[in-house]
Design an enzyme around this catalytic site. Structure first.
Site, PDB file in Angstrom:
ATOM      1  N   GLY A  82     -12.008  93.932  54.210  1.00 59.10           N
ATOM      2  CA  GLY A  82     -11.487  93.968  55.567  1.00 59.10           C
ATOM      3  C   GLY A  82     -10.025  94.366  55.616  1.00 59.10           C
ATOM      4  O   GLY A  82      -9.607  95.182  56.451  1.00 59.10           O
TER       5      GLY A  82
ATOM      6  N   LYS B 229     -10.760 104.019  47.872  1.00 58.05           N
ATOM      7  CA  LYS B 229      -9.410 104.338  47.397  1.00 58.05           C
ATOM      8  C   LYS B 229      -9.021 105.769  47.766  1.00 58.05           C
ATOM      9  O   LYS B 229      -7.834 106.058  47.967  1.00 58.05           O
ATOM     10  CB  LYS B 229      -9.305 104.131  45.890  1.00 58.05           C
ATOM     11  CG  LYS B 229      -9.490 102.706  45.389  1.00 58.05           C
ATOM     12  CD  LYS B 229      -9.324 101.627  46.432  1.00 58.05           C
ATOM     13  CE  LYS B 229      -9.686 100.242  45.938  1.00 58.05           C
ATOM     14  NZ  LYS B 229     -10.755  99.623  46.721  1.00 58.05           N
TER      15      LYS B 229
ATOM     16  N   HIS C 233     -14.498  96.453  36.915  1.00 59.55           N
ATOM     17  CA  HIS C 233     -14.027  96.178  35.564  1.00 59.55           C
ATOM     18  C   HIS C 233     -14.663  94.919  34.979  1.00 59.55           C
ATOM     19  O   HIS C 233     -14.788  94.797  33.763  1.00 59.55           O
ATOM     20  CB  HIS C 233     -12.501  96.100  35.504  1.00 59.55           C
ATOM     21  CG  HIS C 233     -11.862  95.235  36.548  1.00 59.55           C
ATOM     22  ND1 HIS C 233     -11.663  95.659  37.839  1.00 59.55           N
ATOM     23  CD2 HIS C 233     -11.360  93.977  36.494  1.00 59.55           C
ATOM     24  CE1 HIS C 233     -11.063  94.709  38.525  1.00 59.55           C
ATOM     25  NE2 HIS C 233     -10.871  93.668  37.734  1.00 59.55           N
TER      26      HIS C 233
ATOM     27  N   TYR D 293     -10.780  91.122  50.947  1.00 53.50           N
ATOM     28  CA  TYR D 293     -10.284  92.377  50.382  1.00 53.50           C
ATOM     29  C   TYR D 293     -10.762  93.610  51.135  1.00 53.50           C
ATOM     30  O   TYR D 293      -9.979  94.506  51.456  1.00 53.50           O
ATOM     31  CB  TYR D 293     -10.687  92.464  48.905  1.00 53.50           C
ATOM     32  CG  TYR D 293      -9.761  91.712  47.989  1.00 53.50           C
ATOM     33  CD1 TYR D 293      -9.014  90.639  48.459  1.00 53.50           C
ATOM     34  CD2 TYR D 293      -9.621  92.069  46.660  1.00 53.50           C
ATOM     35  CE1 TYR D 293      -8.160  89.956  47.634  1.00 53.50           C
ATOM     36  CE2 TYR D 293      -8.763  91.388  45.819  1.00 53.50           C
ATOM     37  CZ  TYR D 293      -8.029  90.324  46.308  1.00 53.50           C
ATOM     38  OH  TYR D 293      -7.170  89.661  45.491  1.00 53.50           O
TER      39      TYR D 293
ATOM     40  N   HIS E  79      14.041 101.823  31.814  1.00 51.41           N
ATOM     41  CA  HIS E  79      14.722 101.747  33.108  1.00 51.41           C
ATOM     42  C   HIS E  79      14.681 103.113  33.774  1.00 51.41           C
ATOM     43  O   HIS E  79      14.877 104.136  33.122  1.00 51.41           O
ATOM     44  CB  HIS E  79      16.178 101.317  32.883  1.00 51.41           C
ATOM     45  CG  HIS E  79      17.024 101.355  34.115  1.00 51.41           C
ATOM     46  ND1 HIS E  79      16.981 100.359  35.064  1.00 51.41           N
ATOM     47  CD2 HIS E  79      17.916 102.277  34.554  1.00 51.41           C
ATOM     48  CE1 HIS E  79      17.834 100.656  36.029  1.00 51.41           C
ATOM     49  NE2 HIS E  79      18.411 101.823  35.745  1.00 51.41           N
TER      50      HIS E  79
ATOM     51  N   GLY F  38     -13.336  89.847  59.357  1.00 51.08           N
ATOM     52  CA  GLY F  38     -13.183  89.435  57.967  1.00 51.08           C
ATOM     53  C   GLY F  38     -11.806  89.761  57.419  1.00 51.08           C
ATOM     54  O   GLY F  38     -11.335  90.893  57.559  1.00 51.08           O
ATOM     55  N   GLY F  39     -11.180  88.758  56.796  1.00 52.52           N
ATOM     56  CA  GLY F  39      -9.843  88.925  56.243  1.00 52.52           C
ATOM     57  C   GLY F  39      -9.806  88.863  54.736  1.00 52.52           C
ATOM     58  O   GLY F  39      -8.799  88.440  54.156  1.00 52.52           O
TER      59      GLY F  39
END
Length: 454
Positions: free
Chosen positions: A183, A53, A316, A181, A439, A178-179
């Site tokens: 990749g 990340k 998690h 997460y 909002h 690989g497709g």
């Protein structure tokens, strides 16, 4: 055989769930030892969530810089990116090391294997061996990347996510196998950093666990960004040396040449060479540890935590395993049955999901009402200039309860958490529809989404 060091609680592996429970018990004055073969704090901090990340954020910053400067050919300085990634990782490793010390647990760096039930022989970093035993034992060894049995692949010395997150030189042309997460996240990140990227996947679309409209939205974004997708394609051979020049041959007779090769073709549990048969711990047909819904294994007073126990492959989820195990120790009832586990894919657009999707409902024979809203209709998405994607919710026709939610769009993970809270509270969709949401937040789109069911 060396002398035995005995503990009340003995942990093999220091992932999120295991380290959290170990420190809790140590703080309460229990004798606790945690055996870890090298990654202080677990894989999330060292080689997975945190560095990936951080890399993705660097790539996002690079994309913004490229866009605002009007210079489309700018490339990232990977030395600086690597320095930033390592600084974040090292900082969190330091926090974990201090937490271990302050808790009072005994942290053991070494490679352990069972030699008998609840008895682990550890080869320490200095080459010596030490035998440990525990009244209760917890296995938390995680998973590792799979390298498929493709001719020439291993000889090409491909990267897994671990090596990719440690690159100090920007790949000229990165080929991703690989497709899923990992990749997808790394393919987009390196494209934004300045690499040419080709993603090869043996399935007809990426993110196959998602509905087709979700996959197509992600694929469209990738193709617009210049990422080449080669789908429904099987790799037949690999030649060369990743980091220099590598050639990937495909089953349609074509080939792809690149400078670097990244394998993101799934993961497998770390259960080999642990001596689990000597511990009385059984495995399933995929090599994961067999557990019940309290995470108990087939061996007495022995539990498994996280991915190695077949729990969803998210930090998690491992932390929720910790909660389940802590409850048992404290005499409370808790289990992994029927828990709601959300997840997010950190691409742009981001993907957030909780509960079932349309494909799941069809497979389960569940009748649902489907609400759908394009992100273009959400005021905050317009102000942010991030109108790609959509929200989609599945609702039970009789009770109005929310059964699942998927969002493809900027901030999807955060909005998904809002829906998850409503699902945990077993609220009808009308409660979210009529909630006063500030909002203009992205979550305000939920008012509009559920209003489409009126």
């Amino acid at each position: 055989m060396p002398d035995i060091k005995h503990f009340d609680y003995l942990f093999l592996g220091g992932g999120k769930g295991g380290k959290s429970l170990a420190m809790d018990l140590a703080r309460k004055g229990k004798r606790v030892a945690l055996i870890e073969r090298g990654m202080i704090g677990g894989s999330c901090i060292n080689v997975a969530c945190i560095p990936s990340k951080t890399l993705i954020q660097n790539a996002r910053n690079m994309q913004v810089w490229r866009s605002t400067s009007g210079e489309p050919d700018l490339h990232a300085d990977m030395t600086r990116v690597h320095t930033n990634v390592r600084a974040v990782v090292d900082g969190m490793i330091g926090i974990n090391r201090r937490a271990f010390e302050q808790s009072g647990l005994e942290f053991v760096l070494g490679t352990g294997r069972f030699v008998a039930p609840r008895r682990i022989l550890v080869r320490l970093d200095n080459g010596s061996e030490q035998l440990f035993s525990g009244d209760e034992v917890y296995i938390n060894t995680g998973t590792v990347a799979v390298i498929p049995d493709i001719p020439g692949l291993r000889d090409s010395r491909p990267m897994t996510h671990i090596e990719a997150l440690n690159l100090e030189i920007l790949p000229e042309h990165l080929i991703v196998l690989g497709g899923g997460y990992i990749g997808l996240e790394l393919a987009q990140a390196f494209r934004r950093l300045g690499s040419q990227v080709t993603l090869v996947h043996n399935m007809p679309r990426v993110a196959m666990r998602e509905d087709e409209d979700v996959s197509l939205e992600i694929q469209s974004a990738f193709e617009e960004a210049g990422i080449r997708l080669s789908l429904a394609t099987t790799v037949t051979r690999v030649d060369g040396d990743s980091g220099k020049k590598v050639t990937v041959e495909l089953d349609d007779g074509s080939s792809i040449e690149g400078t670097h090769l990244l394998v993101a073709a799934g993961r497998q549990p770390v259960t080999n060479e642990l001596g689990l048969d000597l511990a009385g711990v059984d495995l399933d047909e995929r090599g994961y540890i067999k557990v019940d819904d309290t995470l108990a294994t087939t061996a007495a007073n022995t539990w498994a935590i996280g991915e190695v126990a077949g729990s969803p492959m998210f930090t998690h989820a491992s932390f929720d395993d910790y909660r389940v195990l802590k409850a048992r120790i404290e005499g409370r009832s808790s289990s992994t049955a029927s828990r709601i586990v959300p997840y997010a894919l950190f691409t742009e657009p981001e993907l957030g999901r909780v509960g079932i999707n349309e494909s799941d409902a069809k497979a389960l024979g569940i009748t649902v009402r489907v609400a759908r809203l394009p992100m273009m209709a959400v005021p905050r998405a317009r102000t942010n200039g991030t109108t790609r994607g959509f929200m989609k919710a599945l609702v039970a026709p009789d009770s109005g309860r929310i059964l699942g939610f998927t969002m493809v769009g900027s901030g999807a993970g955060e909005v998904t958490s809002v829906v998850q809270m409503a699902m945990l509270g077993e609220l009808p969709y009308t409660a979210v529809r009529d909630a006063i949401i500030a909002h203009p937040l992205l979550a305000e789109g939920l008012n509009l989404l559920f209003a489409t069911l009126d």
